[in-house]
Design an enzyme around this catalytic site. Structure first.
Site, short mmCIF file in Angstrom:
data_model
loop_
_atom_site.label_atom_id
_atom_site.label_comp_id
_atom_site.label_asym_id
_atom_site.label_seq_id
_atom_site.Cartn_x
_atom_site.Cartn_y
_atom_site.Cartn_z
N GLY A 153 -4.05 -0.28 10.31
CA GLY A 153 -2.95 -0.51 9.39
C GLY A 153 -2.53 0.81 8.76
O GLY A 153 -2.60 1.85 9.40
N CYS A 154 -2.13 0.79 7.50
CA CYS A 154 -1.62 2.00 6.84
C CYS A 154 -2.28 2.17 5.47
O CYS A 154 -2.89 1.25 4.94
CB CYS A 154 -0.10 1.91 6.66
SG CYS A 154 0.82 1.63 8.18
N THR A 155 -2.12 3.37 4.92
CA THR A 155 -2.56 3.64 3.56
C THR A 155 -1.45 4.37 2.83
O THR A 155 -0.90 5.34 3.35
CB THR A 155 -3.84 4.50 3.54
OG1 THR A 155 -4.89 3.82 4.24
CG2 THR A 155 -4.28 4.78 2.11
N ASN B 238 -3.95 -2.65 3.46
CA ASN B 238 -3.29 -3.79 4.11
C ASN B 238 -3.83 -5.14 3.65
O ASN B 238 -3.83 -6.11 4.42
CB ASN B 238 -3.43 -3.68 5.64
CG ASN B 238 -2.83 -2.40 6.17
OD1 ASN B 238 -3.54 -1.44 6.41
ND2 ASN B 238 -1.51 -2.38 6.33
#
Length: 365
Positions: A130-132, A291
């Site tokens: 996912g992302c941060t 996420n």
């Protein structure tokens, strides 16, 4: 394994530019003139990239997310009747990209709807982190914003990662980091106004995304581009993001120009379900999102949130700079094999906008 308190900063330094002999490189920047007709405005970017790179990404997305023939057929239908589903000028931009590369509009639509196809409760069937995203107050009192964009097709996406400077009436309207052929907004800065980044939120069913699309909800990343076009400051950006109807759920992280202008907006398909502002966090000087809903504990095999918060606390407000924020985003597992790029930016200081393409990613994290 998490670094100790004394070696945390060193861990970030050691990982930069050293993973399996490859180095991170600055993303190339191109200009897109919004006064040029939509079907032609992306040509200054497209002419620098062979279509094979974009088609490789589309092929990966099809194999990962469009395993159902029904879904693929829907995407192709959108391509044939793009104005029915995609608002202008974005429909014409996609058509122009398809014409330039001599591919079907449906293929470009698939690339642009990749998030809306993948953002639903897969029960973690897809092997991606996912992302941060982090918005923080630096040691001089300015708002800074950093993000890692992680996605499953990372090897292909790194090769088409670019910065795009959008111009309107001869002036810079906003700057974004994106992928060639993608017209929506994932990461962007509007000078002297606000910054935004989006992290995937996997909630609900794919059927709900399809039904939202049929109801003419905004494709999620086109909604965020509308925000960049029309919002004029932090509060108006937060308001627009909170109220819009979109195809998919999403976490939007917004930074401003004034003290404590940082917010995490947890979105469902019909608007915000929660807004956490910086001054309401336990840290009081930063907002960090990966996420998962902030009130939920992440799964045991994904400690990006814990590691990121720990790293921010170790650096502390007194030592937080753009460089150290980049360092936090370079500590595994916040930094991982799905990280395509890292961007650091500041709306209060428009000269601060740097995207590094993460060829230096840790191979097995």
């Amino acid at each position: 394994m998490k670094c100790s308190l004394l070696t945390l900063a060193l861990c970030a330094i050691l990982f930069i530019d050293t993973i399996h002999g490859k180095a991170a490189i600055p993303a190339k920047r191109y200009k897109v003139d919004l006064d040029v007709p939509a079907t032609r405005r992306w040509q200054p970017v497209l002419q620098n990239f062979d279509k094979s790179k974009l088609l490789a990404v589309i092929d990966t997305l099809v194999k990962q997310y469009l395993k159902s023939e029904v879904i693929f057929a829907l995407a192709e239908d959108v391509g044939k009747y793009v104005e029915k589903y995609i608002p202008q000028p974005y429909a014409d931009e996609m058509r122009g990209i398809a014409q330039f590369y001599n591919v079907s509009v449906g293929e470009i639509v698939i690339a642009n709807l990749a998030y809306d196809i993948s953002a639903w409760n897969t029960d973690r069937l897809q092997p991606l982190f996912g992302c941060t995203s982090i918005v923080a107050i630096d040691n001089k009192g300015s708002i800074i914003h950093g993000r890692n964009l992680d996605y499953g097709a990372a090897d292909d996406l790194r090769d088409i990662t670019v910065e795009v400077e959008f111009h309107n009436s001869g002036k810079t309207a906003f700057v974004t980091t994106t992928y060639v052929g993608y017209v929506g907004i994932l990461t962007a800065q509007k000078p002297n106004a606000f910054t935004i980044s989006g992290d995937e939120r996997n909630k609900g069913l794919l059927l709900e995304n399809i039904l939202a699309a049929l109801k003419k909800h905004w494709p999620t990343m086109l909604m965020s581009r509308e925000v960049m076009m029309k919002a004029h400051d932090f509060e108006s950006a937060v308001s627009m993001i909170a109220k819009a109807d979109t195809i998919s759920p999403m976490y939007f992280i917004v930074g401003g120009t004034k003290p404590y202008e940082g917010a995490l907006i947890v979105r469902d398909r019909s608007g915000a379900v929660n807004i956490t502002r910086m001054e309401d966090t336990t840290h009081n000087w930063f907002v960090l999102e990966t996420n998962y809903d902030p009130w939920d504990k992440p799964p045991s095999d994904d400690d990006r949130r814990e590691t990121g918060v720990y790293a921010m606390e170790v650096f502390g407000h007194g030592r937080m700079t753009v460089e150290n924020l980049y360092g936090v985003l370079t500590i595994p597992p916040v930094f991982n094999s799905d990280t395509t790029y890292t961007t650091v930016m500041s709306a209060a200081d428009p000269s601060v906008y740097r995207t590094m393409v993460r060829y230096d990613h840790p191979k097995y994290v």
